[in-house]
Design a protein around this motif. Structure first.
Motif, PDB file in Angstrom:
ATOM      1  N   ASP A  88     -18.160   9.454 -15.703  1.00 39.02           N
ATOM      2  CA  ASP A  88     -16.797   9.984 -15.856  1.00 39.02           C
ATOM      3  C   ASP A  88     -15.743   8.915 -15.598  1.00 39.02           C
ATOM      4  OD1 ASP A  88     -17.423  12.620 -16.488  1.00 39.02           O
ATOM      5  OD2 ASP A  88     -17.551  13.232 -14.394  1.00 39.02           O
ATOM      6  N   ARG A  89     -16.055   7.998 -14.694  1.00 39.50           N
ATOM      7  CA  ARG A  89     -15.048   7.045 -14.235  1.00 39.50           C
ATOM      8  C   ARG A  89     -15.005   5.764 -15.074  1.00 39.50           C
ATOM      9  NH1 ARG A  89     -16.250  10.596 -10.573  1.00 39.50           N
ATOM     10  NH2 ARG A  89     -14.829  11.049  -8.844  1.00 39.50           N
ATOM     11  N   LEU A  90     -15.776   5.707 -16.142  1.00 44.77           N
ATOM     12  CA  LEU A  90     -15.679   4.560 -17.055  1.00 44.77           C
ATOM     13  C   LEU A  90     -14.367   4.680 -17.832  1.00 44.77           C
ATOM     14  CD1 LEU A  90     -19.369   4.359 -18.337  1.00 44.77           C
ATOM     15  CD2 LEU A  90     -18.197   2.649 -16.966  1.00 44.77           C
ATOM     16  N   ASP A  91     -14.378   5.478 -18.904  1.00 39.02           N
ATOM     17  CA  ASP A  91     -13.121   5.787 -19.601  1.00 39.02           C
ATOM     18  C   ASP A  91     -12.597   7.072 -18.971  1.00 39.02           C
ATOM     19  OD1 ASP A  91     -11.041   6.426 -21.224  1.00 39.02           O
ATOM     20  OD2 ASP A  91     -12.129   6.280 -23.105  1.00 39.02           O
ATOM     21  N   TYR A  92     -11.802   6.918 -17.939  1.00 38.47           N
ATOM     22  CA  TYR A  92     -11.417   8.075 -17.124  1.00 38.47           C
ATOM     23  C   TYR A  92     -10.459   9.026 -17.836  1.00 38.47           C
ATOM     24  CZ  TYR A  92      -8.183   4.243 -16.081  1.00 38.47           C
ATOM     25  OH  TYR A  92      -7.340   3.171 -16.193  1.00 38.47           O
ATOM     26  N   VAL A  93      -9.947   8.658 -19.008  1.00 34.17           N
ATOM     27  CA  VAL A  93      -9.111   9.609 -19.756  1.00 34.17           C
ATOM     28  C   VAL A  93      -9.906  10.300 -20.868  1.00 34.17           C
ATOM     29  CG1 VAL A  93      -6.931   8.458 -19.242  1.00 34.17           C
ATOM     30  CG2 VAL A  93      -8.193   7.808 -21.292  1.00 34.17           C
ATOM     31  N   ALA A  94     -11.206  10.009 -20.974  1.00 33.22           N
ATOM     32  CA  ALA A  94     -12.061  10.677 -21.960  1.00 33.22           C
ATOM     33  C   ALA A  94     -13.437  10.908 -21.349  1.00 33.22           C
ATOM     34  CB  ALA A  94     -12.169   9.836 -23.231  1.00 33.22           C
ATOM     35  N   VAL A 398      -8.920   0.917 -21.859  1.00 35.34           N
ATOM     36  CA  VAL A 398      -8.986   1.482 -20.511  1.00 35.34           C
ATOM     37  C   VAL A 398      -9.847   0.534 -19.696  1.00 35.34           C
ATOM     38  CG1 VAL A 398     -10.074   3.301 -19.139  1.00 35.34           C
ATOM     39  CG2 VAL A 398      -8.533   3.910 -20.980  1.00 35.34           C
ATOM     40  N   MET A 399      -9.276   0.001 -18.630  1.00 39.48           N
ATOM     41  CA  MET A 399      -9.963  -1.062 -17.904  1.00 39.48           C
ATOM     42  C   MET A 399     -11.158  -0.563 -17.094  1.00 39.48           C
ATOM     43  SD  MET A 399      -8.364  -3.557 -19.013  1.00 39.48           S
ATOM     44  CE  MET A 399      -9.101  -4.889 -18.062  1.00 39.48           C
ATOM     45  N   GLY A 400     -11.255   0.744 -16.872  1.00 41.87           N
ATOM     46  CA  GLY A 400     -12.404   1.278 -16.155  1.00 41.87           C
ATOM     47  C   GLY A 400     -13.726   0.944 -16.822  1.00 41.87           C
ATOM     48  N   GLU A 401     -13.729   0.941 -18.179  1.00 43.41           N
ATOM     49  CA  GLU A 401     -14.990   0.621 -18.861  1.00 43.41           C
ATOM     50  C   GLU A 401     -15.085  -0.854 -19.238  1.00 43.41           C
ATOM     51  OE1 GLU A 401     -15.457   2.918 -22.400  1.00 43.41           O
ATOM     52  OE2 GLU A 401     -13.882   1.899 -23.497  1.00 43.41           O
ATOM     53  N   VAL A 402     -13.971  -1.596 -19.126  1.00 45.57           N
ATOM     54  CA  VAL A 402     -14.036  -3.038 -19.338  1.00 45.57           C
ATOM     55  C   VAL A 402     -14.625  -3.704 -18.087  1.00 45.57           C
ATOM     56  CG1 VAL A 402     -12.696  -5.143 -19.756  1.00 45.57           C
ATOM     57  CG2 VAL A 402     -12.099  -3.052 -20.958  1.00 45.57           C
TER      58      VAL A 402
END
Length: 404
Positions: A88-94, A398-402
């Motif tokens: 969930d916290r990778l691309d936290y807006v999707a 989204v930097m969470g998944e970068v």
């Protein structure tokens, strides 16, 4: 006591952050500028090392790692089902979309992908498309804000709020859901969800027409984005771009059609691509226009899912969304890759299992934002500093998944 609060030291820049360029070796007219890192709720904690000649950009070096999620190490230390909150916290807006990929990948390794009930599949697609809308609303709204248009941001966040409330109603969480489980769902949709969702869709359709008028067809917006940050198709392919960034360059490539996963083959929708209507194919306007059109297509998909969920696969007292959820997840020894179409492009998970444990030996993420961000230096050279802001916004990272 000294009254000087800060004393400049020439070596401060190199001591504080890694840099590619040595400021002392720049030409007289060149400057080294840091843009970012900003607050995570903007375009993420991304630092751009920019070399300029006046207002013209000579080079851009993206620096990452300010929001390190450590996802891959987490996923290699917990069972497959317990990793979903980290997904969930990778691309936290999707988050719903990312959960869908993870669950499908593990189900395929277990060989149960064809046993998933149709109602579960349609609910998964429904919530994933609602989340796709919410993700695109952030992308389009903040993009307008980046280049001076505040109204679309307020409109889209107003409508996104309704989606967030609906997903919270279904899952109990506002943004990070843990709703799509391996083998099923956390729970069936709440009673009345389908009716409320259809009500929202009917409300949203005219709003999307207004959105086109205020941003996509806006003369000022066109001047700021057309012929800016042009990404040629061959370069997009070579860099591994996907999603609206790739389709904005003219290639009709969408994994929902290419891989035909879940129930997408049973659903009718189009794949918008950039056509260079206002400038050059692959410019900032095209990428944003693709996202706006995809919102309309997601609405079509949601309507078809709701029809199926209220007719052929309507709720039943005997329906158990957790019926196929395995007690122990222990795939055979293999190396396996699963992918799907996230709002930002191809999200993929690579698994390596040994057949003895419910914890993967290796879990690797193929993050769409990482590849999409990599083209930034190529399409920014020779543009103005103000255009760099427009280019970064059009990529929608989204930097969470970068920083995974």
């Amino acid at each position: 006591m000294s009254s000087i609060q800060y004393k400049y030291k020439p070596e401060n820049l190199t001591l504080s952050e890694p840099v590619k360029y040595d400021a002392s070796k720049l030409k007289t007219e060149e400057m080294l500028i840091n843009i970012g890192p900003q607050h995570p709720s903007t375009h993420g904690v991304l630092r751009l090392e920019v070399v300029t000649d006046g207002e013209i950009i000579k080079d851009v070096v993206p620096h990452m790692g300010y929001l390190h999620r450590c996802f891959e190490k987490h996923a290699q230390s917990v069972p497959f089902n317990q990793a979903i909150p980290f997904v969930d916290r990778l691309d936290y807006v999707a988050a719903m979309n990312s959960e869908h990929v993870w669950a499908m990948g593990v189900e395929k390794m277990l060989g149960i992908e064809n046993d998933i009930p149709k109602r579960v599949e349609y609910i998964r697609v429904l919530v994933a498309e609602l989340n796709r809308l919410a993700s695109h609303f952030i992308a389009i709204g903040t993009y307008g804000l980046d280049i001076g248009a505040a109204t679309p941001f307020l409109w889209l966040f107003r409508d996104r709020e309704t989606i967030m409330r609906m997903l919270e109603w279904a899952s109990g969480a506002r943004m990070l859901y843990n709703y799509i489980w391996i083998g099923g769902l956390f729970y069936d949709l709440p009673v009345g969800f389908e009716e409320k969702c259809l009500e929202f869709v009917n409300y949203l359709k005219p709003k999307l027409v207004e959105l086109r008028q205020i941003i996509i067809d806006n003369h000022i917006f066109i001047n700021r984005t057309a012929n800016v940050g042009v990404l040629p198709l061959q370069m997009a392919v070579n860099y591994g771009c996907s999603g609206p960034v790739l389709r904005g360059s003219g290639l009709k490539y969408d994994l929902r059609r290419v891989d035909a996963y879940s129930v997408y083959p049973e659903i009718d929708f189009d794949i918008p691509v950039g056509k260079g209507e206002m400038g050059t194919i692959g410019d900032c306007w095209d990428r944003n226009n693709v996202r706006v059109q995809e919102c309309t297509e997601s609405v079509k998909i949601i309507e078809q899912c709701l029809e199926k969920l209220t007719k052929e696969h309507k709720r039943d007292r005997s329906f158990d969304p957790q019926a196929l959820v395995p007690k122990k997840i222990r795939p055979k020894a293999m190396e396996f890759y699963c992918r799907a179409e996230n709002p930002k492009g191809e999200l993929g998970f690579f698994f390596k299992t040994n057949g003895k444990s419910d914890i993967p030996e290796r879990a690797k993420v193929r993050a769409c934002s990482f590849n999409n961000l990599s083209i930034l230096p190529e399409i920014s050279r020779g543009t103005m500093i103000a255009d760099l802001v427009a280019i970064v916004g059009s990529i929608d990272v989204v930097m969470g998944e970068v920083d995974r």
